[in-house]
Design a protein around this motif. Structure first.
Motif, PDB file in Angstrom:
ATOM      1  N   PRO A  25       0.835  -1.210   0.000  1.00  0.00           N
ATOM      2  CA  PRO A  25       0.000   0.000   0.000  1.00  0.00           C
ATOM      3  C   PRO A  25       0.871   1.263   0.000  1.00  0.00           C
ATOM      4  O   PRO A  25       1.904   1.305   0.674  1.00  0.00           O
ATOM      5  N   VAL A  26       0.443   2.253  -0.764  1.00  0.00           N
ATOM      6  CA  VAL A  26       1.110   3.559  -0.777  1.00  0.00           C
ATOM      7  C   VAL A  26       0.064   4.579  -0.350  1.00  0.00           C
ATOM      8  O   VAL A  26      -0.988   4.706  -0.993  1.00  0.00           O
ATOM      9  N   ARG A  27       0.354   5.306   0.743  1.00  0.00           N
ATOM     10  CA  ARG A  27      -0.652   6.198   1.326  1.00  0.00           C
ATOM     11  C   ARG A  27      -0.074   7.596   1.498  1.00  0.00           C
ATOM     12  O   ARG A  27       0.945   7.758   2.186  1.00  0.00           O
ATOM     13  N   ILE A  28      -0.739   8.565   0.907  1.00  0.00           N
ATOM     14  CA  ILE A  28      -0.330   9.965   1.065  1.00  0.00           C
ATOM     15  C   ILE A  28      -1.239  10.613   2.105  1.00  0.00           C
ATOM     16  O   ILE A  28      -2.465  10.531   2.014  1.00  0.00           O
ATOM     17  N   MET A  29      -0.621  11.255   3.113  1.00  0.00           N
ATOM     18  CA  MET A  29      -1.377  11.989   4.136  1.00  0.00           C
ATOM     19  C   MET A  29      -1.284  13.477   3.812  1.00  0.00           C
ATOM     20  O   MET A  29      -0.187  13.978   3.533  1.00  0.00           O
ATOM     21  N   THR A  30      -2.408  14.166   3.863  1.00  0.00           N
ATOM     22  CA  THR A  30      -2.336  15.611   3.591  1.00  0.00           C
ATOM     23  C   THR A  30      -3.363  16.384   4.397  1.00  0.00           C
ATOM     24  O   THR A  30      -4.486  15.911   4.583  1.00  0.00           O
ATOM     25  N   ASN A  31      -2.952  17.548   4.880  1.00  0.00           N
ATOM     26  CA  ASN A  31      -3.909  18.419   5.579  1.00  0.00           C
ATOM     27  C   ASN A  31      -4.481  19.466   4.633  1.00  0.00           C
ATOM     28  O   ASN A  31      -5.130  20.410   5.076  1.00  0.00           O
ATOM     29  N   ASP A  32      -4.208  19.295   3.340  1.00  0.00           N
ATOM     30  CA  ASP A  32      -4.778  20.232   2.355  1.00  0.00           C
ATOM     31  C   ASP A  32      -6.109  19.664   1.873  1.00  0.00           C
ATOM     32  O   ASP A  32      -6.175  18.500   1.474  1.00  0.00           O
ATOM     33  N   PRO A  33      -7.189  20.465   1.904  1.00  0.00           N
ATOM     34  CA  PRO A  33      -8.499  19.924   1.516  1.00  0.00           C
ATOM     35  C   PRO A  33      -8.615  19.637   0.023  1.00  0.00           C
ATOM     36  O   PRO A  33      -9.514  18.914  -0.408  1.00  0.00           O
ATOM     37  N   ASP A  34      -7.696  20.205  -0.780  1.00  0.00           N
ATOM     38  CA  ASP A  34      -7.833  20.060  -2.230  1.00  0.00           C
ATOM     39  C   ASP A  34      -7.082  18.840  -2.741  1.00  0.00           C
ATOM     40  O   ASP A  34      -6.092  18.387  -2.156  1.00  0.00           O
ATOM     41  N   HIS A  35      -7.546  18.351  -3.882  1.00  0.00           N
ATOM     42  CA  HIS A  35      -6.860  17.280  -4.610  1.00  0.00           C
ATOM     43  C   HIS A  35      -5.441  17.780  -4.932  1.00  0.00           C
ATOM     44  O   HIS A  35      -5.259  18.978  -5.178  1.00  0.00           O
ATOM     45  N   PRO A  36      -4.418  16.890  -4.922  1.00  0.00           N
ATOM     46  CA  PRO A  36      -3.036  17.364  -5.135  1.00  0.00           C
ATOM     47  C   PRO A  36      -2.898  18.279  -6.369  1.00  0.00           C
ATOM     48  O   PRO A  36      -3.368  17.948  -7.453  1.00  0.00           O
ATOM     49  N   TYR A  37      -2.265  19.428  -6.147  1.00  0.00           N
ATOM     50  CA  TYR A  37      -2.175  20.445  -7.200  1.00  0.00           C
ATOM     51  C   TYR A  37      -0.762  21.019  -7.247  1.00  0.00           C
ATOM     52  O   TYR A  37       0.032  20.843  -6.322  1.00  0.00           O
ATOM     53  N   ALA A  38      -0.500  21.728  -8.349  1.00  0.00           N
ATOM     54  CA  ALA A  38       0.783  22.418  -8.509  1.00  0.00           C
ATOM     55  C   ALA A  38       0.635  23.851  -8.004  1.00  0.00           C
ATOM     56  O   ALA A  38      -0.379  24.504  -8.278  1.00  0.00           O
ATOM     57  N   ARG A  39       1.647  24.327  -7.282  1.00  0.00           N
ATOM     58  CA  ARG A  39       1.567  25.705  -6.779  1.00  0.00           C
ATOM     59  C   ARG A  39       1.999  26.766  -7.794  1.00  0.00           C
ATOM     60  O   ARG A  39       1.500  27.898  -7.741  1.00  0.00           O
ATOM     61  N   PRO A  40       2.936  26.466  -8.718  1.00  0.00           N
ATOM     62  CA  PRO A  40       3.399  27.530  -9.616  1.00  0.00           C
ATOM     63  C   PRO A  40       2.285  28.327 -10.316  1.00  0.00           C
ATOM     64  O   PRO A  40       2.382  29.553 -10.399  1.00  0.00           O
ATOM     65  N   PRO A  41       1.184  27.693 -10.799  1.00  0.00           N
ATOM     66  CA  PRO A  41       0.164  28.529 -11.464  1.00  0.00           C
ATOM     67  C   PRO A  41      -0.583  29.463 -10.514  1.00  0.00           C
ATOM     68  O   PRO A  41      -1.274  30.377 -10.967  1.00  0.00           O
ATOM     69  N   LEU A  42      -0.478  29.231  -9.198  1.00  0.00           N
ATOM     70  CA  LEU A  42      -1.309  30.001  -8.263  1.00  0.00           C
ATOM     71  C   LEU A  42      -0.992  31.489  -8.300  1.00  0.00           C
ATOM     72  O   LEU A  42      -1.865  32.327  -8.079  1.00  0.00           O
ATOM     73  N   SER A  43       0.289  31.831  -8.550  1.00  0.00           N
ATOM     74  CA  SER A  43       0.649  33.249  -8.625  1.00  0.00           C
ATOM     75  C   SER A  43       0.626  33.759 -10.069  1.00  0.00           C
ATOM     76  O   SER A  43       0.918  34.936 -10.299  1.00  0.00           O
ATOM     77  N   LYS A  44       0.287  32.856 -10.996  1.00  0.00           N
ATOM     78  CA  LYS A  44       0.318  33.239 -12.419  1.00  0.00           C
ATOM     79  C   LYS A  44      -1.073  33.035 -13.032  1.00  0.00           C
ATOM     80  O   LYS A  44      -1.973  33.829 -12.763  1.00  0.00           O
ATOM     81  N   GLU A  45      -1.241  31.966 -13.840  1.00  0.00           N
ATOM     82  CA  GLU A  45      -2.496  31.788 -14.585  1.00  0.00           C
ATOM     83  C   GLU A  45      -3.722  31.764 -13.670  1.00  0.00           C
ATOM     84  O   GLU A  45      -4.768  32.319 -14.002  1.00  0.00           O
ATOM     85  N   PHE A  46      -3.604  31.087 -12.530  1.00  0.00           N
ATOM     86  CA  PHE A  46      -4.778  30.979 -11.651  1.00  0.00           C
ATOM     87  C   PHE A  46      -5.161  32.351 -11.100  1.00  0.00           C
ATOM     88  O   PHE A  46      -6.334  32.728 -11.103  1.00  0.00           O
ATOM     89  N   LEU A  47      -4.179  33.102 -10.605  1.00  0.00           N
ATOM     90  CA  LEU A  47      -4.486  34.412 -10.016  1.00  0.00           C
ATOM     91  C   LEU A  47      -5.026  35.375 -11.076  1.00  0.00           C
ATOM     92  O   LEU A  47      -5.895  36.194 -10.792  1.00  0.00           O
ATOM     93  N   ARG A  48      -4.526  35.235 -12.304  1.00  0.00           N
ATOM     94  CA  ARG A  48      -5.023  36.095 -13.387  1.00  0.00           C
ATOM     95  C   ARG A  48      -6.435  35.706 -13.804  1.00  0.00           C
ATOM     96  O   ARG A  48      -7.100  36.437 -14.508  1.00  0.00           O
TER      97      ARG A  48
END
Ligand SMILES: Cc1cc2nc3c(=O)[nH]c(=O)nc-3n(C[C@H](O)[C@H](O)[C@H](O)COP(=O)(O)OP(=O)(O)OC[C@H]3O[C@@H](n4cnc5c(N)ncnc54)[C@H](O)[C@@H]3O)c2cc1C
Length: 159
Positions: A25-48
């Motif tokens: 079994p491979v198990r990822i634990m996360t306290n982020d409510p969102d499905h795994p995402y990339a941060r680089p677009p957050l200050s670029k395409e997403f913010l725009r």
């Protein structure tokens, strides 16, 4: 295999492990409510406002590889008995990967607690919402993320 963190390091570790072991079994634990995402677009395409698609991989990608995602806060690691506590629930591990990332420094001035950080997808949604209809913005921090956010906010204002 238990991995703490659903950022690119955690997801990359899960993928690499799965390529070498198809059974455990491979198990990822996360306290982020969102499905795994990339941060680089957050200050670029997403913010725009140019995209909402920031997923690292679609849900089927994880299902196809039997990589489980468990949501919650890891609050303790028992290195003697090889277990973690996820929101109080004990979970055993054979191997443990820490891929917990980093946090922005809080602004240590009066009123700083009201400033919007930019680290997570939740932060970026809040910032994009606040930017809608705003007539001005102040960005504290002139590193890469601050400069990118400034440029994206300026581009929003000019469209
Ligand atoms: C707005 C922004 C723009 C960026 N742009 C770029 C760029 O253009 N180019 C570039 O190379 N890099 C960029 N970066 C940096 C890049 O995103 C990070 O280097 C990368 O996300 C680090 O990945 P990571 O997996 O190590 O950690 P993270 O992505 O921070 O992931 C850490 C994970 O650990 C989880 N976690 C932490 N503690 C716990 C706990 N106790 N219990 C459960 N889960 C926990 C978190 O929820 C998260 O899922 C940017 C970052 C931001 C914020």
């Amino acid at each position: 295999m238990v991995i703490i963190g659903s950022g690119p390091a955690g997801v990359g570790a899960a993928e690499a492990f799965r390529q070498h072991d198809t059974d455990l079994p491979v198990r990822i634990m996360t306290n982020d409510p969102d499905h795994p995402y990339a941060r680089p677009p957050l200050s670029k395409e997403f913010l725009r406002g140019d995209t909402d698609d920031v997923e690292l991989h679609p849900a089927e990608w994880f299902a196809d590889r039997s990589i489980e995602i468990h949501r919650g806060e890891v609050t303790a690691i028992d290195v003697v008995d090889h277990a973690i506590l996820l929101d109080g629930e004990r979970m055993a591990y054979g191997a443990l990967v820490l891929a917990c990332g980093a946090e922005p420094s809080p602004l240590p001035v009066p009123g700083g607690e009201r400033a919007l950080n930019l680290r997570s997808l939740t932060d970026a949604r809040r910032l994009r919402q606040a930017a809608t209809g705003a007539r001005s913005a102040v960005v504290v921090g002139a590193g890469f993320i601050g400069c990118e956010a400034t440029a994206s906010l300026a581009m929003r204002a000019s469209t």
